[in-house]
Design an enzyme around this catalytic site. Structure first.
Site, mmCIF file in Angstrom:
data_model
loop_
_atom_site.group_PDB
_atom_site.id
_atom_site.type_symbol
_atom_site.label_atom_id
_atom_site.label_comp_id
_atom_site.label_asym_id
_atom_site.label_seq_id
_atom_site.Cartn_x
_atom_site.Cartn_y
_atom_site.Cartn_z
ATOM 1 N N GLU A 210 0.836 -1.198 0.000
ATOM 2 C CA GLU A 210 0.000 0.000 0.000
ATOM 3 C C GLU A 210 0.873 1.251 0.000
ATOM 4 O O GLU A 210 1.831 1.354 0.763
ATOM 5 C CB GLU A 210 -0.935 -0.002 1.217
ATOM 6 C CG GLU A 210 -1.885 -1.198 1.223
ATOM 7 C CD GLU A 210 -3.041 -1.018 2.192
ATOM 8 O OE1 GLU A 210 -2.983 -0.080 3.017
ATOM 9 O OE2 GLU A 210 -3.996 -1.820 2.119
ATOM 10 N N GLU B 166 2.333 0.513 4.032
ATOM 11 C CA GLU B 166 2.368 -0.764 4.737
ATOM 12 C C GLU B 166 2.144 -1.893 3.746
ATOM 13 O O GLU B 166 1.802 -1.668 2.586
ATOM 14 C CB GLU B 166 1.292 -0.813 5.831
ATOM 15 C CG GLU B 166 -0.132 -0.656 5.302
ATOM 16 C CD GLU B 166 -1.142 -0.607 6.426
ATOM 17 O OE1 GLU B 166 -0.900 -1.217 7.473
ATOM 18 O OE2 GLU B 166 -2.194 0.051 6.251
ATOM 19 N N ARG C 211 -1.748 -10.851 2.955
ATOM 20 C CA ARG C 211 -2.912 -11.717 2.739
ATOM 21 C C ARG C 211 -3.587 -11.306 1.438
ATOM 22 O O ARG C 211 -3.180 -10.339 0.805
ATOM 23 C CB ARG C 211 -3.899 -11.566 3.896
ATOM 24 C CG ARG C 211 -4.295 -10.105 4.138
ATOM 25 C CD ARG C 211 -5.393 -9.961 5.159
ATOM 26 N NE ARG C 211 -5.571 -8.599 5.620
ATOM 27 C CZ ARG C 211 -6.198 -7.633 4.971
ATOM 28 N NH1 ARG C 211 -6.690 -7.884 3.765
ATOM 29 N NH2 ARG C 211 -6.331 -6.428 5.479
#
Length: 613
Positions: free
Chosen positions: A275, A293, A297
């Site tokens: 991100e 970050e 997943r």
């Protein structure tokens, strides 16, 4: 290839994983709590295991019970979905220690990217640009204040273990720093058990850009291009799209290669998302995009990437977990068209987006979109879990066609009696700034009032629905020499409304109808001659106009009553409705009981007319 798979999750993502696994010939095992005993993901799987009571900390967050269920059913692998235990390194290690395949990155990779401050330091070392700020170990208020002063206001205080918008505070000036710091630390300690924070420069006109990455156990890492998740409400994503509006090829290459370097820095295996935050005040530029970050997943918004690349990312996950190399090399991946995803929630935008829980009596999604959901008509939206009903994903040859297709699908969606954000999403999609790609994370916060749904349907839609209720047959209102129109009274979600209808409104009426317009739904019920919320039929029968609970009885069987006198009070749709006598008479029957739940159309009482002498 994996032969059997336990999904350590619920709802929409569990159903999504089951679909791909079934196509691949993999046996699936679901887990469920008390609240999910009849859930769609439970019935969709080949097998299901009960793991505890409804609260997540007594079921879905208990890793030992999930691993026991995997052993009990002979599962070969565990897929964590997203949320819950998906980024829990201890659970990942426990799965591996139990001799099971973990469908996700290594526990070491999860740990390395789990704390924002450590992750940023690692990214700096890997040559990935990070937002200017403070990542130091000195957490004293004095040191943090001095660093904030040096960075320059406004600054953002963020919990190092945070996520989902929790543990974040924007500070406009030095005077407000101390209070904001204490508030942030309290929330971080409560939510994550860690009150450490970092500081970041507040970015003007921020955009949330993220890159889908994938690695395998053979050392290969690729990206599947970027997504834009800038349309947010209180730091929570509302809509996502791929590719990002205004992204040129040079900037795309820079940000995507930075994401690949980030994944390589932690020897990443599986699906992950890097991100970034971008300063969009001068358009998207490579030197104005910084790492925020990594989510270790599969993301909620992964379908938009699937739609533009033609790849099934869950299949990629399963193949990589089984030890296979990535299905595609970087040069084999390309962008085709545009995709947008809207998160359809059971929530009431008109009441501060409060969750709306209960039974989905009506659940009709408009056509032309991919729908990923974990519920169906008749299902319960539980207060124990996230109130997302579905993800609607539209593909188009370009952004405008994808956007319009998504808006049209939402407009034709009918859900009742729960409130949803569908109309809010339609307004956001049609809002000029969003339509023209002028988006940033503060757009909803700035224009929120303009995006709120209307209080009632348009007069034309209301009159059409009222005529349908009043008409004796399908052709009423469409014949020659039609009867003159006059006003009639109805209940719209329990509130009186006056609508022009034909004279046939005095004839026998249907009980109710759902009025739907632009993604909103209302219940319209006949309101006969007895006054506010009467709910009576012409023979003196008092019927419940909607599902609800009897909260007060004002009469008893045998009592004499006057026309318009209150008989009882019904609580429905979070409102109280007084049912009154349609004429002078006697309470011949009283079938209602205080505290009792009643369905729409239930006979509550019957009034016998006073006989004339």
């Amino acid at each position: 290839m994996i032969q059997s798979l336990l999904i350590a999750n619920r709802g929409e993502i569990a159903c999504r994983i089951i679909r791909t696994a079934r196509r691949m010939g993999i046996r699936t095992i679901a887990v469920y709590s008390d609240a999910d005993a009849k859930a769609l993901h439970v019935r969709s799987a080949d097998e299901a295991v009960h793991i505890g009571p409804s609260p997540v900390h007594e079921s879905y967050l208990l890793g030992d019970r999930i691993i026991a269920a995997a052993r009990e059913t002979g599962a070969q692998a565990v897929h964590p979905g997203y949320g819950f235990l998906s980024e829990n390194a201890e659970f990942a290690q426990a799965v591996i220690d139990a001799g099971l395949l973990w469908v996700g990155p290594s526990p070491a990779s999860i740990t390395a990217m789990g704390l924002k401050d450590a992750a940023k330091t690692l990214m700096q070392q890997a040559g990935v640009p990070v937002t200017p700020g403070y990542l130091g170990e000195d957490q004293s208020p004095e040191q943090l204040k001095a660093e904030a002063d040096a960075i320059g206001y406004p600054v953002l205080i963020k919990a190092v273990a945070g996520g989902g918008g929790k543990g974040m505070r924007k500070v406009e000036s030095a005077a407000g720093f101390a209070d904001a710091l204490l508030s942030c630390q309290r929330e971080a300690a409560s939510s994550f058990g860690n009150d450490q924070v970092l500081l970041e420069k507040w970015v003007t006109n921020p955009r949330h850009i993220e890159v889908q990455v994938f690695g395998d156990s053979h050392g290969n890492v690729v990206h599947l291009f970027e997504r834009d998740c800038s349309l947010q409400r209180r730091h929570q994503k509302v809509m996502e799209e791929a590719p990002a509006p205004g992204m040129d090829e040079a900037t795309r290459e820079a940000i995507c290669q930075a994401a690949v370097r980030a994944a390589q820095a932690v020897d990443y295996v599986g699906a992950g998302t890097i991100e970034f935050i971008a300063d969009g005040s001068e358009g998207l530029r490579a030197d104005r995009i910084w790492f925020m970050e990594m989510n270790t997943r599969l993301q909620v918004e992964h379908p938009v990437t699937e739609e533009i690349t033609g790849q099934d990312l869950v299949e990629w996950q399963l193949r990589v977990a089984a030890g296979e190399p990535l299905p595609k090399a970087q040069h084999e991946l390309s962008i085709n068209g545009w995709a947008m995803e809207a998160r359809l929630y059971a929530e009431d935008p008109g009441r501060g987006f409060l969750p709306s829980t209960g039974r989905l009596e009506r659940f009709d999604i408009g056509p032309s979109c991919r729908t990923d959901t974990g519920v169906e008509q008749g299902a319960e939206i539980s207060p124990f879990y996230d109130p997302m009903i579905a993800k609607l994903v539209a593909w188009g040859a370009d952004r405008d066609s994808a956007r319009e297709r998504l808006a049209e699908t939402l407009e034709q969606t009918v859900i009742w009696p729960l409130k949803t954000n569908a109309a809010f999403l339609v307004k956001a999609l049609r809002y000029p700034d969003f339509a023209q790609g002028r988006i940033h994370t503060g757009l909803i916060g700035r224009e929120g009032e303009a995006l709120l749904p209307v209080a009632m349907p348009s007069r034309a839609v209301l009159e059409t629905a009222a005529a349908r209720l009043a008409a004796p047959g399908p052709l009423a209102g469409f014949r020659l020499n039609a009867e003159p129109r006059r006003d009639g009274w109805f209940l719209l979600d329990g509130s009186p409304v006056r609508v022009a209808v034909g004279a046939s409104a005095d004839r026998e009426m249907l009980r109710s109808t759902i009025v739907a317009e632009a993604g909103q739904s209302w219940l319209l019920t006949p309101w006969r001659a007895g006054g506010a919320g009467s709910g009576e039929a012409s023979d003196g029968a008092i019927l419940s106009p909607m599902p609800g609970r009897i909260i007060a009885l004002s009469v008893a069987a045998g009592d004499k009553v006057a026309k318009g006198q209150k008989l009882l009070t019904l609580e429905a749709m979070k409102m109280e409705h007084s049912l009154v006598a349609p004429f002078d008479g006697t309470v011949a029957e009283l079938d209602a009981k205080e505290g009792g739940q009643v369905s729409e159309g239930t006979l509550l009482a019957r009034i016998m007319k006073v006989q004339e002498d």
